[in-house]
Scaffold this motif. Structure first.
Motif, PDB file in Angstrom:
ATOM      1  N   ILE A 196       0.826  -1.204   0.000  1.00 32.20           N
ATOM      2  CA  ILE A 196       0.000   0.000   0.000  1.00 32.20           C
ATOM      3  C   ILE A 196       0.862   1.255   0.000  1.00 32.20           C
ATOM      4  CG2 ILE A 196      -1.905  -1.170   1.181  1.00 32.20           C
ATOM      5  CD1 ILE A 196      -1.031   0.244   3.778  1.00 32.20           C
ATOM      6  N   ARG A 197       0.215   2.365  -0.327  1.00 28.74           N
ATOM      7  CA  ARG A 197       0.838   3.669  -0.153  1.00 28.74           C
ATOM      8  C   ARG A 197       0.707   4.088   1.303  1.00 28.74           C
ATOM      9  NH1 ARG A 197      -1.239   7.469  -4.984  1.00 28.74           N
ATOM     10  NH2 ARG A 197      -1.609   8.742  -3.133  1.00 28.74           N
ATOM     11  N   PRO A 198       1.475   5.054   1.773  1.00 29.90           N
ATOM     12  CA  PRO A 198       1.341   5.493   3.168  1.00 29.90           C
ATOM     13  C   PRO A 198      -0.043   6.008   3.521  1.00 29.90           C
ATOM     14  CG  PRO A 198       3.440   6.228   2.279  1.00 29.90           C
ATOM     15  CD  PRO A 198       2.668   5.652   1.122  1.00 29.90           C
ATOM     16  N   ASP A 199      -0.844   6.385   2.519  1.00 31.50           N
ATOM     17  CA  ASP A 199      -2.210   6.824   2.809  1.00 31.50           C
ATOM     18  C   ASP A 199      -3.199   5.663   2.807  1.00 31.50           C
ATOM     19  OD1 ASP A 199      -2.518   6.210   0.121  1.00 31.50           O
ATOM     20  OD2 ASP A 199      -2.931   8.264  -0.527  1.00 31.50           O
ATOM     21  N   GLY A 200      -2.719   4.425   2.582  1.00 29.07           N
ATOM     22  CA  GLY A 200      -3.577   3.252   2.639  1.00 29.07           C
ATOM     23  C   GLY A 200      -4.102   2.763   1.304  1.00 29.07           C
ATOM     24  N   ARG A 201      -3.962   3.582   0.263  1.00 33.81           N
ATOM     25  CA  ARG A 201      -4.434   3.145  -1.048  1.00 33.81           C
ATOM     26  C   ARG A 201      -3.469   2.137  -1.671  1.00 33.81           C
ATOM     27  NH1 ARG A 201      -5.680   8.585  -4.278  1.00 33.81           N
ATOM     28  NH2 ARG A 201      -3.799   9.276  -3.147  1.00 33.81           N
ATOM     29  N   ALA A 202      -3.956   1.399  -2.664  1.00 39.32           N
ATOM     30  CA  ALA A 202      -3.112   0.424  -3.348  1.00 39.32           C
ATOM     31  C   ALA A 202      -1.914   1.117  -3.977  1.00 39.32           C
ATOM     32  CB  ALA A 202      -3.919  -0.307  -4.414  1.00 39.32           C
ATOM     33  N   ALA A 203      -0.741   0.522  -3.836  1.00 39.83           N
ATOM     34  CA  ALA A 203       0.467   1.083  -4.432  1.00 39.83           C
ATOM     35  C   ALA A 203       0.454   0.860  -5.939  1.00 39.83           C
ATOM     36  CB  ALA A 203       1.701   0.447  -3.809  1.00 39.83           C
ATOM     37  N   SER A 204       1.048   1.779  -6.665  1.00 41.86           N
ATOM     38  CA  SER A 204       1.144   1.663  -8.115  1.00 41.86           C
ATOM     39  C   SER A 204       1.964   0.438  -8.491  1.00 41.86           C
ATOM     40  CB  SER A 204       1.796   2.926  -8.678  1.00 41.86           C
ATOM     41  OG  SER A 204       2.002   2.819 -10.074  1.00 41.86           O
ATOM     42  N   GLY A 205       1.503  -0.306  -9.492  1.00 40.04           N
ATOM     43  CA  GLY A 205       2.237  -1.465  -9.965  1.00 40.04           C
ATOM     44  C   GLY A 205       1.831  -2.777  -9.321  1.00 40.04           C
ATOM     45  N   ASN A 206       0.844  -2.742  -8.417  1.00 40.88           N
ATOM     46  CA  ASN A 206       0.362  -3.997  -7.839  1.00 40.88           C
ATOM     47  C   ASN A 206      -0.255  -4.880  -8.919  1.00 40.88           C
ATOM     48  OD1 ASN A 206       1.218  -3.163  -5.359  1.00 40.88           O
ATOM     49  ND2 ASN A 206      -0.798  -3.074  -4.411  1.00 40.88           N
ATOM     50  N   PRO A 207      -0.155  -6.211  -8.770  1.00 39.13           N
ATOM     51  CA  PRO A 207      -0.511  -7.093  -9.888  1.00 39.13           C
ATOM     52  C   PRO A 207      -1.994  -7.187 -10.210  1.00 39.13           C
ATOM     53  CG  PRO A 207       0.065  -8.378  -7.951  1.00 39.13           C
ATOM     54  CD  PRO A 207       0.420  -6.958  -7.645  1.00 39.13           C
ATOM     55  N   TYR A 208      -2.888  -6.896  -9.247  1.00 42.71           N
ATOM     56  CA  TYR A 208      -4.323  -7.104  -9.486  1.00 42.71           C
ATOM     57  C   TYR A 208      -5.129  -5.820  -9.395  1.00 42.71           C
ATOM     58  CZ  TYR A 208      -2.574 -11.775  -8.692  1.00 42.71           C
ATOM     59  OH  TYR A 208      -1.826 -12.927  -8.765  1.00 42.71           O
ATOM     60  N   GLY A 209      -4.464  -4.676  -9.371  1.00 41.99           N
ATOM     61  CA  GLY A 209      -5.179  -3.416  -9.323  1.00 41.99           C
ATOM     62  C   GLY A 209      -5.763  -3.102  -7.964  1.00 41.99           C
ATOM     63  N   ASN A 210      -5.449  -3.909  -6.955  1.00 37.62           N
ATOM     64  CA  ASN A 210      -5.893  -3.621  -5.596  1.00 37.62           C
ATOM     65  C   ASN A 210      -4.679  -3.648  -4.668  1.00 37.62           C
ATOM     66  OD1 ASN A 210      -5.333  -6.361  -5.393  1.00 37.62           O
ATOM     67  ND2 ASN A 210      -7.446  -6.984  -5.055  1.00 37.62           N
ATOM     68  N   ARG A 211      -4.885  -3.944  -3.401  1.00 42.40           N
ATOM     69  CA  ARG A 211      -3.774  -3.906  -2.449  1.00 42.40           C
ATOM     70  C   ARG A 211      -2.985  -5.211  -2.386  1.00 42.40           C
ATOM     71  NH1 ARG A 211      -8.247  -1.375   0.096  1.00 42.40           N
ATOM     72  NH2 ARG A 211      -7.904   0.825   0.589  1.00 42.40           N
ATOM     73  N   THR A 212      -3.478  -6.244  -3.013  1.00 43.57           N
ATOM     74  CA  THR A 212      -2.835  -7.553  -2.918  1.00 43.57           C
ATOM     75  C   THR A 212      -1.531  -7.589  -3.712  1.00 43.57           C
ATOM     76  OG1 THR A 212      -4.926  -8.709  -2.559  1.00 43.57           O
ATOM     77  CG2 THR A 212      -3.110 -10.007  -3.460  1.00 43.57           C
ATOM     78  N   TRP A 213      -0.450  -8.035  -3.046  1.00 45.32           N
ATOM     79  CA  TRP A 213       0.829  -8.277  -3.696  1.00 45.32           C
ATOM     80  C   TRP A 213       1.005  -9.775  -3.942  1.00 45.32           C
ATOM     81  CZ3 TRP A 213       4.065  -5.337  -6.264  1.00 45.32           C
ATOM     82  CH2 TRP A 213       5.383  -5.750  -6.487  1.00 45.32           C
ATOM     83  N   THR A 214       0.793 -10.594  -2.896  1.00 48.94           N
ATOM     84  CA  THR A 214       0.769 -12.058  -3.024  1.00 48.94           C
ATOM     85  C   THR A 214      -0.380 -12.594  -2.181  1.00 48.94           C
ATOM     86  OG1 THR A 214       2.330 -12.333  -1.176  1.00 48.94           O
ATOM     87  CG2 THR A 214       3.260 -12.258  -3.404  1.00 48.94           C
ATOM     88  N   TYR A 215      -0.790 -13.828  -2.477  1.00 51.63           N
ATOM     89  CA  TYR A 215      -1.934 -14.396  -1.753  1.00 51.63           C
ATOM     90  C   TYR A 215      -1.697 -15.881  -1.498  1.00 51.63           C
ATOM     91  CZ  TYR A 215      -3.656 -15.992  -6.398  1.00 51.63           C
ATOM     92  OH  TYR A 215      -3.785 -16.580  -7.634  1.00 51.63           O
ATOM     93  N   GLY A 216      -2.677 -16.517  -0.839  1.00 55.06           N
ATOM     94  CA  GLY A 216      -2.512 -17.918  -0.472  1.00 55.06           C
ATOM     95  C   GLY A 216      -1.637 -18.118   0.749  1.00 55.06           C
ATOM     96  N   HIS A 217      -1.705 -17.166   1.699  1.00 56.01           N
ATOM     97  CA  HIS A 217      -0.914 -17.250   2.927  1.00 56.01           C
ATOM     98  C   HIS A 217      -1.815 -17.606   4.105  1.00 56.01           C
ATOM     99  CE1 HIS A 217       2.578 -15.495   0.945  1.00 56.01           C
ATOM    100  NE2 HIS A 217       1.807 -14.519   0.484  1.00 56.01           N
ATOM    101  N   ARG A 218      -1.279 -18.389   5.045  1.00 55.65           N
ATOM    102  CA  ARG A 218      -2.029 -18.744   6.253  1.00 55.65           C
ATOM    103  C   ARG A 218      -1.834 -17.701   7.347  1.00 55.65           C
ATOM    104  NH1 ARG A 218      -1.267 -22.111  10.968  1.00 55.65           N
ATOM    105  NH2 ARG A 218      -3.233 -23.106  11.588  1.00 55.65           N
ATOM    106  N   ASN A 219      -0.581 -17.426   7.685  1.00 57.53           N
ATOM    107  CA  ASN A 219      -0.304 -16.431   8.718  1.00 57.53           C
ATOM    108  C   ASN A 219       1.160 -16.032   8.631  1.00 57.53           C
ATOM    109  OD1 ASN A 219      -0.927 -14.750  10.920  1.00 57.53           O
ATOM    110  ND2 ASN A 219      -0.226 -16.278  12.398  1.00 57.53           N
ATOM    111  N   VAL A 220       1.416 -14.844   8.116  1.00 62.91           N
ATOM    112  CA  VAL A 220       2.778 -14.338   7.931  1.00 62.91           C
ATOM    113  C   VAL A 220       3.087 -13.344   9.040  1.00 62.91           C
ATOM    114  CG1 VAL A 220       4.274 -12.960   6.444  1.00 62.91           C
ATOM    115  CG2 VAL A 220       2.794 -14.709   5.444  1.00 62.91           C
ATOM    116  N   GLU A 221       4.142 -13.630   9.832  1.00 60.51           N
ATOM    117  CA  GLU A 221       4.546 -12.719  10.906  1.00 60.51           C
ATOM    118  C   GLU A 221       5.963 -12.191  10.723  1.00 60.51           C
ATOM    119  OE1 GLU A 221       3.905 -13.987  14.895  1.00 60.51           O
ATOM    120  OE2 GLU A 221       1.738 -14.268  14.624  1.00 60.51           O
ATOM    121  N   GLY A 222       6.648 -12.580   9.642  1.00 61.14           N
ATOM    122  CA  GLY A 222       7.997 -12.093   9.414  1.00 61.14           C
ATOM    123  C   GLY A 222       8.181 -11.608   7.992  1.00 61.14           C
TER     124      GLY A 222
END
Length: 402
Positions: free
Chosen positions: A236-262
């Motif tokens: 995301i951008r610091p204002d919370g909107r999707a960052a430019s260049g994201n693959p699906y036009g929204n905030r998602t960069w990667t998906y299919g994660h259970r719980n990422v803490e690092g």
């Protein structure tokens, strides 16, 4: 920055190197952060804030692969760093979860259950900056509260924090100018929440975008829905909107994660992430734009080209439960909760070696690991978790030299 309301701390120097232990001994699952042994529950009250992007196509689930054999500790190759705990920087803490460094070497630390922000100097002076308002702390076996923190690039008076509210997980922005915690302003709301699987790590990229890790909120189907904020690594951008260049036009960069803490970058700018598995395998993943990491259809390695295999795994999950991640000297350092140790994983480009175990059972559950400006690592423990006995099982920040 002006310090305020400093409290004395006990500082204990730990003499001598701590040898790596042989074998990946499992341990009992304490409250919080253990691999769940029950089916995922429906997501509670919150719904994702509006995002765009089509959902992933429905496919027949791939057969679950056999567990990857547990990694056997190996001798340290020439030139690999061998960590040693040389000091207790601070103690009498309560679940120190997030940690970010100021330019002068001080650290900003978040306490999950108290919702406090602390400033900690390398010499052990702890200053309470104040409590972040609006945090719903963990209770019982819960894992929510004040989680990851990140300092705004070029502005050390501004903090981004990931927290659990009464209705959702969210990213907020707040001031710590003059050593006082200001009112949080919402940046991204509507991240699904539950008792477990919050994600919670924040990491600024060199281009100024902010990576946010989220858990599946115990509703595993959300991880495969690219329009959901759950089970993702968001950009995301610091204002919370999707960052430019994201693959699906929204905030998602990667998906299919259970719980990422690092989350951490290596020296060549590659992004890596630790991920809690369910029962078969915990993971260290190289994070690549637009990739599907398989959960809940895949856990660990599958060889199915629809999903991205992890670079390293731990099996069974009781041997690790990977939380914080730091990368330095071409080595990933992973804090293990159930494994009650620090793991090191040598990296060679996009490949990872077998994990090596350090400090087995010496300090209990390791929550976070962060590379400090002086070349050391700061490592936090997570042994209180709602059952704190002051002076007996308080949490600590340990300094690790390589």
């Amino acid at each position: 920055m002006t310090s305020s309301s400093a409290r004395p701390t006990r500082r204990t120097v730990l003499i001598g190197a701590v040898g790596a232990a042989a074998g990946l001994a499992g341990c009992g699952a304490p409250a919080g952060d253990a691999a769940s042994s029950t089916p995922s529950a429906p997501t509670p009250e919150s719904t994702p804030s509006a995002t765009t992007g089509s959902p992933a196509p429905t496919r027949t689930p791939s057969p679950m692969p056999s567990p990857t054999p547990s990694a056997t500790p190996e001798p340290a190759p020439t030139g690999r760093p061998d960590p040693e705990v040389d000091a207790t920087v601070a103690d009498d803490l309560d679940v120190p979860w997030g940690l970010a460094f100021f330019a002068n070497g001080d650290a900003l630390v978040s306490e999950r259950d108290t919702a406090r922000l602390l400033r900690v100097t390398p010499k052990g002076r702890v200053t309470r900056l104040g409590e972040v308002r609006g945090v719903q702390p963990a209770t019982g076996i819960g894992e929510g509260g004040l989680l990851g923190v990140a300092l705004a690039p070029g502005d050390e008076d501004t903090v981004f924090a990931y927290l659990t509210s009464g209705s959702d997980n969210r990213v907020v922005r707040l001031s710590i100018a003059r050593g006082k915690v200001g009112r949080p302003r919402a940046v991204l709301t509507g991240i699904p929440t539950s008792v477990h699987h919050h994600g919670g790590r924040l990491l600024f990229a060199p281009d100024g975008s902010l990576f946010v890790s989220t858990g599946d909120a115990e509703d595993s189907a959300l991880a495969q829905q690219r329009g959901s904020l759950a089970g993702k690594i968001l950009r995301i951008r610091p204002d919370g909107r999707a960052a430019s260049g994201n693959p699906y036009g929204n905030r998602t960069w990667t998906y299919g994660h259970r719980n990422v803490e690092g989350l951490a970058f290596d020296a060549d700018g590659r992004l890596w992430a630790t991920e809690f598995g369910d029962k078969r395998a915990d993971e260290l993943n190289r994070v690549v734009k637009g990739r599907n990491y398989g959960w809940p259809r895949v856990e660990g390695r599958s060889g199915d080209d629809r999903y991205t295999d992890p670079a390293a795994t731990w099996s069974p999950t009781s041997s690790c439960s990977p939380a914080g991640l730091a990368i330095t000297r071409s080595t990933a350092f992973v804090g293990a909760l159930q494994g009650r140790c620090l793991f090191s994983v040598a990296l060679d480009g996009t490949r990872a070696s077998k994990p090596r175990r350090h400090f087995a059972d010496d300090h209990g559950r390791i929550r976070n690991v962060v590379a400090a400006p002086d070349g050391s690592l700061w490592m936090t423990t997570s042994n209180t978790d709602g059952r704190r006995t002051p002076g007996k099982d308080d949490d600590k920040i340990l300094r690790v030299t390589l």
